[in-house]
Design a protein around this motif. Structure first.
Motif, PDB file in Angstrom:
ATOM      1  N   MET A   1      45.138  45.812  41.314  1.00 20.63           N
ATOM      2  CA  MET A   1      43.712  45.799  40.945  1.00 20.63           C
ATOM      3  C   MET A   1      43.191  44.373  40.847  1.00 20.63           C
ATOM      4  SD  MET A   1      40.975  47.553  39.022  1.00 20.63           S
ATOM      5  CE  MET A   1      41.508  48.765  37.863  1.00 20.63           C
ATOM      6  N   LEU A   2      43.943  43.508  40.219  1.00 24.76           N
ATOM      7  CA  LEU A   2      43.475  42.145  40.036  1.00 24.76           C
ATOM      8  C   LEU A   2      43.297  41.433  41.380  1.00 24.76           C
ATOM      9  CD1 LEU A   2      42.797  39.813  38.085  1.00 24.76           C
ATOM     10  CD2 LEU A   2      45.138  39.057  38.393  1.00 24.76           C
ATOM     11  N   SER A   3      44.289  41.528  42.231  1.00 19.12           N
ATOM     12  CA  SER A   3      44.209  40.783  43.490  1.00 19.12           C
ATOM     13  C   SER A   3      43.035  41.319  44.324  1.00 19.12           C
ATOM     14  CB  SER A   3      45.520  40.882  44.267  1.00 19.12           C
ATOM     15  OG  SER A   3      45.789  42.239  44.526  1.00 19.12           O
ATOM     16  N   ARG A   4      42.796  42.593  44.229  1.00 19.01           N
ATOM     17  CA  ARG A   4      41.681  43.165  44.970  1.00 19.01           C
ATOM     18  C   ARG A   4      40.365  42.558  44.487  1.00 19.01           C
ATOM     19  NH1 ARG A   4      39.524  48.428  43.629  1.00 19.01           N
ATOM     20  NH2 ARG A   4      37.815  48.813  45.052  1.00 19.01           N
ATOM     21  N   PHE A   5      40.265  42.435  43.189  1.00 13.20           N
ATOM     22  CA  PHE A   5      39.050  41.861  42.607  1.00 13.20           C
ATOM     23  C   PHE A   5      38.851  40.426  43.077  1.00 13.20           C
ATOM     24  CE2 PHE A   5      35.649  41.048  39.891  1.00 13.20           C
ATOM     25  CZ  PHE A   5      35.889  39.894  39.173  1.00 13.20           C
ATOM     26  N   ILE A   6      39.914  39.686  43.054  1.00 11.75           N
ATOM     27  CA  ILE A   6      39.792  38.274  43.439  1.00 11.75           C
ATOM     28  C   ILE A   6      39.407  38.141  44.899  1.00 11.75           C
ATOM     29  CG2 ILE A   6      41.191  36.195  43.844  1.00 11.75           C
ATOM     30  CD1 ILE A   6      42.491  36.852  41.143  1.00 11.75           C
ATOM     31  N   ARG A   7      39.963  39.015  45.719  1.00  6.42           N
ATOM     32  CA  ARG A   7      39.591  38.949  47.130  1.00  6.42           C
ATOM     33  C   ARG A   7      38.102  39.237  47.321  1.00  6.42           C
ATOM     34  NH1 ARG A   7      42.411  43.034  49.316  1.00  6.42           N
ATOM     35  NH2 ARG A   7      44.390  42.769  48.262  1.00  6.42           N
ATOM     36  N   ARG A   8      37.584  40.094  46.471  1.00  9.18           N
ATOM     37  CA  ARG A   8      36.190  40.495  46.695  1.00  9.18           C
ATOM     38  C   ARG A   8      35.162  39.474  46.211  1.00  9.18           C
ATOM     39  NH1 ARG A   8      35.536  46.420  44.596  1.00  9.18           N
ATOM     40  NH2 ARG A   8      33.396  46.074  45.250  1.00  9.18           N
ATOM     41  N   ALA A   9      35.431  38.835  45.092  1.00  3.55           N
ATOM     42  CA  ALA A   9      34.360  37.965  44.585  1.00  3.55           C
ATOM     43  C   ALA A   9      34.898  36.727  43.876  1.00  3.55           C
ATOM     44  CB  ALA A   9      33.466  38.764  43.635  1.00  3.55           C
ATOM     45  N   PRO A  10      35.679  35.921  44.571  1.00  5.83           N
ATOM     46  CA  PRO A  10      36.240  34.800  43.828  1.00  5.83           C
ATOM     47  C   PRO A  10      35.221  33.717  43.465  1.00  5.83           C
ATOM     48  CG  PRO A  10      36.959  34.716  46.119  1.00  5.83           C
ATOM     49  CD  PRO A  10      36.142  35.954  45.950  1.00  5.83           C
ATOM     50  N   GLU A  11      34.327  33.334  44.399  1.00  3.11           N
ATOM     51  CA  GLU A  11      33.514  32.132  44.143  1.00  3.11           C
ATOM     52  C   GLU A  11      32.576  32.296  42.957  1.00  3.11           C
ATOM     53  OE1 GLU A  11      34.553  32.439  48.398  1.00  3.11           O
ATOM     54  OE2 GLU A  11      33.564  33.746  46.959  1.00  3.11           O
ATOM     55  N   SER A  12      31.845  33.399  42.961  1.00  3.42           N
ATOM     56  CA  SER A  12      30.853  33.531  41.906  1.00  3.42           C
ATOM     57  C   SER A  12      31.530  33.574  40.540  1.00  3.42           C
ATOM     58  CB  SER A  12      30.039  34.797  42.122  1.00  3.42           C
ATOM     59  OG  SER A  12      30.908  35.908  42.148  1.00  3.42           O
ATOM     60  N   PHE A  13      32.679  34.235  40.512  1.00  4.68           N
ATOM     61  CA  PHE A  13      33.421  34.361  39.266  1.00  4.68           C
ATOM     62  C   PHE A  13      33.870  32.983  38.781  1.00  4.68           C
ATOM     63  CE2 PHE A  13      38.060  34.296  38.471  1.00  4.68           C
ATOM     64  CZ  PHE A  13      38.049  34.594  37.132  1.00  4.68           C
ATOM     65  N   ARG A  45      48.097  31.754  39.748  1.00  4.51           N
ATOM     66  CA  ARG A  45      47.015  30.912  39.225  1.00  4.51           C
ATOM     67  C   ARG A  45      45.850  31.768  38.782  1.00  4.51           C
ATOM     68  NH1 ARG A  45      45.840  25.670  42.712  1.00  4.51           N
ATOM     69  NH2 ARG A  45      47.087  24.217  41.506  1.00  4.51           N
ATOM     70  N   ALA A  46      45.506  32.732  39.607  1.00  8.14           N
ATOM     71  CA  ALA A  46      44.385  33.615  39.284  1.00  8.14           C
ATOM     72  C   ALA A  46      44.679  34.376  37.997  1.00  8.14           C
ATOM     73  CB  ALA A  46      44.152  34.590  40.427  1.00  8.14           C
ATOM     74  N   LEU A  47      45.929  34.823  37.869  1.00 11.93           N
ATOM     75  CA  LEU A  47      46.304  35.559  36.662  1.00 11.93           C
ATOM     76  C   LEU A  47      46.192  34.671  35.443  1.00 11.93           C
ATOM     77  CD1 LEU A  47      49.314  37.683  37.914  1.00 11.93           C
ATOM     78  CD2 LEU A  47      47.253  38.556  36.779  1.00 11.93           C
ATOM     79  N   ALA A  48      46.638  33.414  35.604  1.00 12.19           N
ATOM     80  CA  ALA A  48      46.581  32.484  34.478  1.00 12.19           C
ATOM     81  C   ALA A  48      45.131  32.252  34.070  1.00 12.19           C
ATOM     82  CB  ALA A  48      47.248  31.170  34.872  1.00 12.19           C
ATOM     83  N   LEU A  49      44.289  32.145  35.092  1.00 13.49           N
ATOM     84  CA  LEU A  49      42.876  31.900  34.847  1.00 13.49           C
ATOM     85  C   LEU A  49      42.236  33.096  34.136  1.00 13.49           C
ATOM     86  CD1 LEU A  49      40.839  29.722  35.518  1.00 13.49           C
ATOM     87  CD2 LEU A  49      40.410  30.860  37.687  1.00 13.49           C
ATOM     88  N   ALA A  50      42.569  34.279  34.572  1.00 18.21           N
ATOM     89  CA  ALA A  50      41.968  35.486  34.003  1.00 18.21           C
ATOM     90  C   ALA A  50      42.470  35.737  32.586  1.00 18.21           C
ATOM     91  CB  ALA A  50      42.297  36.685  34.888  1.00 18.21           C
ATOM     92  N   GLY A  51      43.688  35.261  32.281  1.00 18.39           N
ATOM     93  CA  GLY A  51      44.274  35.566  30.980  1.00 18.39           C
ATOM     94  C   GLY A  51      44.307  37.062  30.812  1.00 18.39           C
ATOM     95  N   ASP A  52      43.945  37.533  29.610  1.00 16.65           N
ATOM     96  CA  ASP A  52      43.870  38.991  29.470  1.00 16.65           C
ATOM     97  C   ASP A  52      42.423  39.418  29.220  1.00 16.65           C
ATOM     98  OD1 ASP A  52      43.559  37.936  27.039  1.00 16.65           O
ATOM     99  OD2 ASP A  52      45.207  39.012  26.072  1.00 16.65           O
ATOM    100  N   ASP A  53      41.481  38.624  29.761  1.00 19.23           N
ATOM    101  CA  ASP A  53      40.052  38.913  29.589  1.00 19.23           C
ATOM    102  C   ASP A  53      39.702  40.256  30.245  1.00 19.23           C
ATOM    103  OD1 ASP A  53      37.317  39.006  29.554  1.00 19.23           O
ATOM    104  OD2 ASP A  53      37.012  36.991  30.376  1.00 19.23           O
ATOM    105  N   PRO A  54      39.336  41.264  29.441  1.00 21.53           N
ATOM    106  CA  PRO A  54      39.038  42.587  30.012  1.00 21.53           C
ATOM    107  C   PRO A  54      37.854  42.545  30.983  1.00 21.53           C
ATOM    108  CG  PRO A  54      38.418  42.504  27.698  1.00 21.53           C
ATOM    109  CD  PRO A  54      39.147  41.231  27.989  1.00 21.53           C
ATOM    110  N   ALA A  55      36.960  41.536  30.807  1.00 19.92           N
ATOM    111  CA  ALA A  55      35.802  41.446  31.715  1.00 19.92           C
ATOM    112  C   ALA A  55      36.260  41.135  33.131  1.00 19.92           C
ATOM    113  CB  ALA A  55      34.826  40.371  31.227  1.00 19.92           C
ATOM    114  N   ILE A  56      37.463  40.603  33.249  1.00 14.47           N
ATOM    115  CA  ILE A  56      37.998  40.316  34.577  1.00 14.47           C
ATOM    116  C   ILE A  56      39.019  41.380  34.988  1.00 14.47           C
ATOM    117  CG2 ILE A  56      39.365  38.662  35.908  1.00 14.47           C
ATOM    118  CD1 ILE A  56      38.175  36.475  34.112  1.00 14.47           C
TER     119      ILE A  56
END
Ligand code: MTE
Ligand code: MO
Length: 443
Positions: A1-13, A45-56
């Protein structure tokens, strides 16, 4: 799920995270985010950045489902989440809501244009939504020799004429009036919110007077009259009309005026206090002397220290205010914050705004954000890194004629403290250690 999200909208996030990182001073975090943005983002790296923030971590419903159809409402409204941004009345300020004021929420606005629905309102006898097909503007002389062709215009006739659009502020002469004696109200909405700025569209009054054959040598004054029950009338010197700046306006921010702001026709008198901007404009009369109407002989006059009255003032002098951080707001964290505010002068362009964070001991020039226009609001910004200690925020504007915004001490020397109108003193906001910002007066 996470990697899919990052692929879809990394820049704006990432952009949003970067801004938040700067705001909270987490520099290391910021560096990581920038590095990640620069290249292809590794999953760790993306995981580290997201932490456990539910919004991400949790894909929201709006990323999975079908959104609203177009034209859900024929006239767009602000987001549900912005409901708190409202014009507000000051409880107890006036006895009836028809002869009252609603203040613009300056603390929540960006740039220099006031959204029409948040434009402050000042009515002396309530507002009307006048049928434009039945509205007329009569132009006449106090005697026929001052104006050769007295004329009655319909809205259609006016709107066929050459028009111009210009951005100007309007400030009620009583803005900041409650602060004359001492600190009176908690927020910038109430200290300075009888101030707004729009792009106005209309016909220069000069053009209309030329059409009607005005004798500009003898007709030295213009009387403007509104169609509401307040009998609102003001004298405007012809010298102001001749330079073409005074408009008979029907447009505001790209659409017709709002009813509260004078639909379908109002006078725009750039740089001059709001009361001269007659709403529901129905008559212009030319005269060879000032009219001494109630709104210039009894109201909008200043009581001076020697007991005399200052009458017929009109220009709103150079002024500025920090709109954020301002009274009632709270700084949640130490570190970087933007100080932002508005500056204006009825005499022309703002030349400079200085900002102080120590109650006026030291001043630093703020950045003036363009466009910087004559008799228009100017947005200024300055950087502030909060170390957690108390601070006193002030802004001081200088206009192109060299006028400098006075301190309360300087203003009271010439005007004492019993006035209601024309207070352009430097506003101070106190930042406490707990992050709360409040209204204070420093001289
Ligand atoms: N006809 C009419 N014009 C009026 C007024 C009014 O009550 N009636 N109020 C005046 C005052 S005191 C001010 S400050 C401005 C306020 O304009 P706004 O309501 O569009 O902000 O309109 C001015 N023009
Ligand atoms: Mo006003």
């Amino acid at each position: 799920m996470l990697s899919r999200f990052i692929r879809r909208a990394p820049e704006s996030f990432l952009d949003r995270e970067q801004i938040q990182a700067v705001r909270s001073g987490r520099r290391g975090f910021l560096a990581g985010a920038v590095a990640a943005a620069a290249g292809a983002m590794a999953t760790e790296r993306a995981l580290a950045l997201a932490g456990d923030d539910p919004a991400i971590m949790n894909l929201p419903a709006h990323s999975k489902g079908l959104g609203q159809p177009v034209a859900a409402s024929g006239y767009g409204q602000p987001s549900e989440w912005e409901k708190n941004l409202q014009r507000r009345q000051s409880p107890g300020l006036t006895r009836v809501p028809q002869s009252s004021v609603s203040f613009a929420p300056l603390q929540g606005l960006f740039g220099i244009i006031t959204p029409s629905g948040l434009h402050f309102e000042r009515h002396h006898q309530g507002w009307w939504d006048i049928d434009p097909s039945r509205h007329r503007l009569m132009i006449n002389g106090s005697d026929d020799s001052l104006l050769k062709r007295p004329t009655v215009f319909s809205m259609d006739e006016l709107m066929r004429l050459p028009s111009t659009s210009r951005m100007h502020f309007i400030e009620c002469g009583a803005n900041t009036g409650m602060e004359w004696g001492n600190v009176a109200v908690p927020t910038v909405q109430y200290t300075h919110g009888m101030l707004s700025c729009s792009e106005f569209t209309g016909v220069p009054l000069r053009t209309l007077l030329e059409m009607c054959g005005a004798d500009f040598k003898r007709a030295k004054f213009v009387l403007a009259e509104g169609a509401d029950g307040s009998g609102m009338t003001r004298t405007i010197p012809m010298s102001m009309v001749l330079d073409g700046q005074v408009l008979v306006a029907y447009g505001q921010n790209g659409e017709m005026l709002r009813p509260e702001n004078g639909y379908p026709l109002r006078l725009v008198v750039p740089g001059v206090q709001g009361v001269s901007w007659i709403k529901y404009l129905r008559r212009i009369e030319l005269g060879d002397m000032p009219y001494a109407t109630k709104d210039e002989s009894i109201h909008y006059v200043d009581l001076l220290p020697d007991g005399t009255h200052r009458q017929y003032t009109s220009i709103q002098e150079v002024k500025s205010v920090i709109t954020s951080p301002s009274g009632g707001q709270v700084l949640l964290e130490k570190g970087f914050h933007t100080i932002t505010g508005l500056a204006w002068s009825g005499r022309g362009k703002v030349k400079r705004v200085d900002v102080s964070v120590d109650g006026g001991r030291n001043w630093t020039p703020a950045r003036l954000e363009g466009p910087v226009l004559s008799k228009c609001l100017t947005r200024f910004n300055a950087d502030f890194v909060w170390d957690g200690k108390p601070a006193f925020f002030q802004s001081r504007a200088v206009d192109e004629t060299g006028q400098i915004q006075p301190t309360y001490g300087e203003l009271r020397k010439v005007r004492a403290s019993r006035s209601i109108y024309h207070n352009n003193a430097i506003q101070s906001w106190a930042l406490a250690e707990n992050g709360e910002v409040g209204n204070v007066q420093l001289s």
